[in-house]
Each structure stands twice: as structure tokens, then as C-alpha cells.
Design a protein around this motif. Sequence first.
Motif, short mmCIF file in Angstrom:
data_model
loop_
_atom_site.label_atom_id
_atom_site.label_comp_id
_atom_site.label_asym_id
_atom_site.label_seq_id
_atom_site.Cartn_x
_atom_site.Cartn_y
_atom_site.Cartn_z
N SER A 67 0.85 -1.20 0.00
CA SER A 67 0.00 0.00 0.00
C SER A 67 0.88 1.24 0.00
N LYS A 68 0.27 2.36 -0.36
CA LYS A 68 0.99 3.64 -0.32
C LYS A 68 1.32 4.01 1.12
N TYR A 69 0.42 3.68 2.02
CA TYR A 69 0.68 3.92 3.44
C TYR A 69 1.94 3.19 3.88
N TYR A 111 -0.42 -3.93 -4.76
CA TYR A 111 -1.54 -4.36 -3.91
C TYR A 111 -1.68 -5.87 -3.94
N PHE A 148 -2.22 -3.60 4.62
CA PHE A 148 -3.17 -3.77 3.53
C PHE A 148 -4.52 -4.22 4.09
N ASP A 157 -10.76 4.45 10.21
CA ASP A 157 -10.13 5.32 9.21
C ASP A 157 -8.65 5.48 9.55
N SER A 179 -3.68 2.03 5.96
CA SER A 179 -3.95 1.80 4.53
C SER A 179 -5.43 1.64 4.21
N GLU A 206 -7.34 3.47 1.48
CA GLU A 206 -6.96 3.12 0.11
C GLU A 206 -7.84 2.02 -0.45
N ILE A 207 -8.47 1.26 0.44
CA ILE A 207 -9.24 0.08 0.04
C ILE A 207 -10.74 0.34 0.12
N ARG A 241 -15.20 -2.11 -7.34
CA ARG A 241 -13.91 -1.53 -6.94
C ARG A 241 -12.83 -2.59 -6.88
N MET A 244 -9.48 -2.43 -9.00
CA MET A 244 -8.24 -2.07 -8.30
C MET A 244 -7.44 -3.27 -7.79
#
Length: 364
Positions: free
Chosen positions: A126-128, A147, A270, A288, A291, A294-295, A337, A341
Motif C-alpha cells: 500500500s501507499k501507506y 496491492y 493492507f 479510518d 492503509s 486506500e481500500i 472496486r 483495483m
Amino acid sequence: MKILVIWRLLTVGGVNAGWRNRAVYFKKHGITTEFLYCKDLGGMHMVKDIAPVYLTKDKKEIHRIIKENHYDAIIVVDTSQAYKWLDEADFEGPIIIEARTPEIVKLKRNLKGKERITPQKFIVPSKYQKRVLSILVDQPTPIEVIYNGVDTSFFRPKAINEIKLDSVSSIPANKKIVAYIGRLDARKNWRMLLKIANLVKMEREDIEFWIIGGANSVDRDLFEEEWKKQELTDIIKWFPTIPYQEMPNVYAKIKESGGCTIATTRAESFGNTFIEAMACGVPVIAPDVSSIPEIVVHGKTGYLYREGHVRGAANQIYEIIDRPQVYGKLSRAARNRVKKMFSLSACAEKYIELLREVTKGDDT
């Protein structure tokens, strides 16, 4: 191409679920995946049918495995001992480090000794997690975000006539299922789940919580004690072990009841259960944090709440189960989604491209 994935723990969790899915996809594209674990925590059933699995802590045996199998690349997942093994075994092929632990202190410990090898890439889910890892590693070794992917033909919505109604547990009459799926430990924060269940029990009679997993968790006994002490056995059903292959059927029952999944975790790099649930058309409720945004898209594929906010989590449950007119919209958006993704084909293809890059395209 033949690759080895080294991870110290064979768990029933997102890391192994992700690698199971990748191994199946890789095999169809000429890549053989083998696994090396040090300890089985109940996850053997997830991978034994799809790839060779070595389970050992013996250093000499590990050296033999690395030397004799002529791997084209080796991937190390959060296992600091592996850097020493690879150095001592004189492995000269490309090494990739997967950094999956979201807690920075533990991640730092898992990276200790990496200077003994020269990784070609770092991979994060993940970007996190990329932001977390960037604090600990020196550039210029690239950090790639890939991912986890899910097989959307396996994890998919099911019609009522497809659901095995007699397996695991029946769909409760006139009740919505809210499922917590995962380990029972401090990070997953099962204590908050009990607080939510206590609140819901005071306010509603149309909700049943399912806790799925935890058979080999560190807090198993403590959870069981609290579950009974707080007199929650009437509103919470606990299924310590459900085979991974059975999970699409479980998600189908949750969806058929008009329910959702809920997470109380403090951090995730993730979160495989989120994409599995969404792929099956089940909305997700989660904090919240890390990551998760992002999902899960708040208000579209599920709902997010402020970390640690018991009332907020309960309200989001009610938001889903009390609005059947929007449930179908949430369900379809969640499925779409994931297909867009987090499909296995898209995510695994990106991994294959990276493997071919580090091995100079030699996949023979």
C-alpha cells in the motif's frame, strides 16, 4: 522461472492469502513458487495444495534448500534471520524484500541485518506502507507498491441456491450477520469488538456477530474468558478455524442476511479480508487508519469510523443494515472496486513484470 518466498510464520492471514493467490496465478504463467516457513500457526492448509512448502528452523537444511534448488529470485517477507541465511548460503541471485509489518518498531526489527544482502527492490502492499518503510530505509533501492490481489471468480457474490447452507453455521433467522475476521491480538483489537457487541446488545435484537479465526492467536484463551465473562455468547458466535477455501460461502451468508464485516484494527499495511468481502458484495466497516482508506471508500463500498470510537462503529453498522434500499448499491460498488483495483490478474501481472525485470527477463 522458480522463486522462493521466505516468511517465518505460516499463518491464516492476509500475507499467506495473498501469496496463495499469486502462486496459483504465477503457475499459469510459467513461474513456480516455493515457500519456506519456520513455524506453522495453522496456515498449512492454505498453501500445501498449490506449491511446495518447506517448514524448518534448521540452518543447515535452509542452506541446502537455497543452494540446491537454483532459484531465479528469492523474496523475503518480514524475516530478519533470512538475510543471514542468504549470505551464508552464498545466494547470488536477485533478492526482493517485502515489508508488510505496519508497526514501525516491529518493521525496523524485521529489517535488521538487511545490510548483509543487496536487495534489488522493496515491495509494499500500500501507499501507506511505502511511507512507513521510507522512514527506515536508505534510497536509492526502489520501493514498489503492489496491492494484494484476489481471485474475483472464486470470491464472488452467490445466489441463495449456490450457498452451502449446512456448512459452518446457518444464516440466523431475522438477524443480520456482522463478521469480525482475523486474529485475536492487540493490534486487531478484539477488545473493542466486544465493546461494540455490548453496546449493540443493549440497543438491538436483530444483529448477530460472527468472529472468524483466532485458533492459534496469542490472545485466544484471554478472548474466550472475556467472551464468556461478559455474557456475550448469545450475540457472538465464534468460529476459531474456517478453511480459507470455505470463506466465499461465509461471505455469501453474511450478504444474504443483509450484514457486513467489521474491523477494529489499530493498523494494517493492507487488509486481505476487506477485498475478499468486497469481492463477494459484502460492505465493510473499518477504522479510518493506515492503509484502509486506500481500500474502503467511505459511503460507497462501506463505512469508515474514527479509530477507537465504539459508538461511531455501532452507528455505521446500523447505517448499513437499516437501509436495505441502498445495500445493493453498496454491494455492487464494492465488487466493482475490487475488480478494478485489486483483481488478481492486475496485481499479479505487476509482480510478474517486476520479477522479469530483476531477473533480466530470464523466465526459462
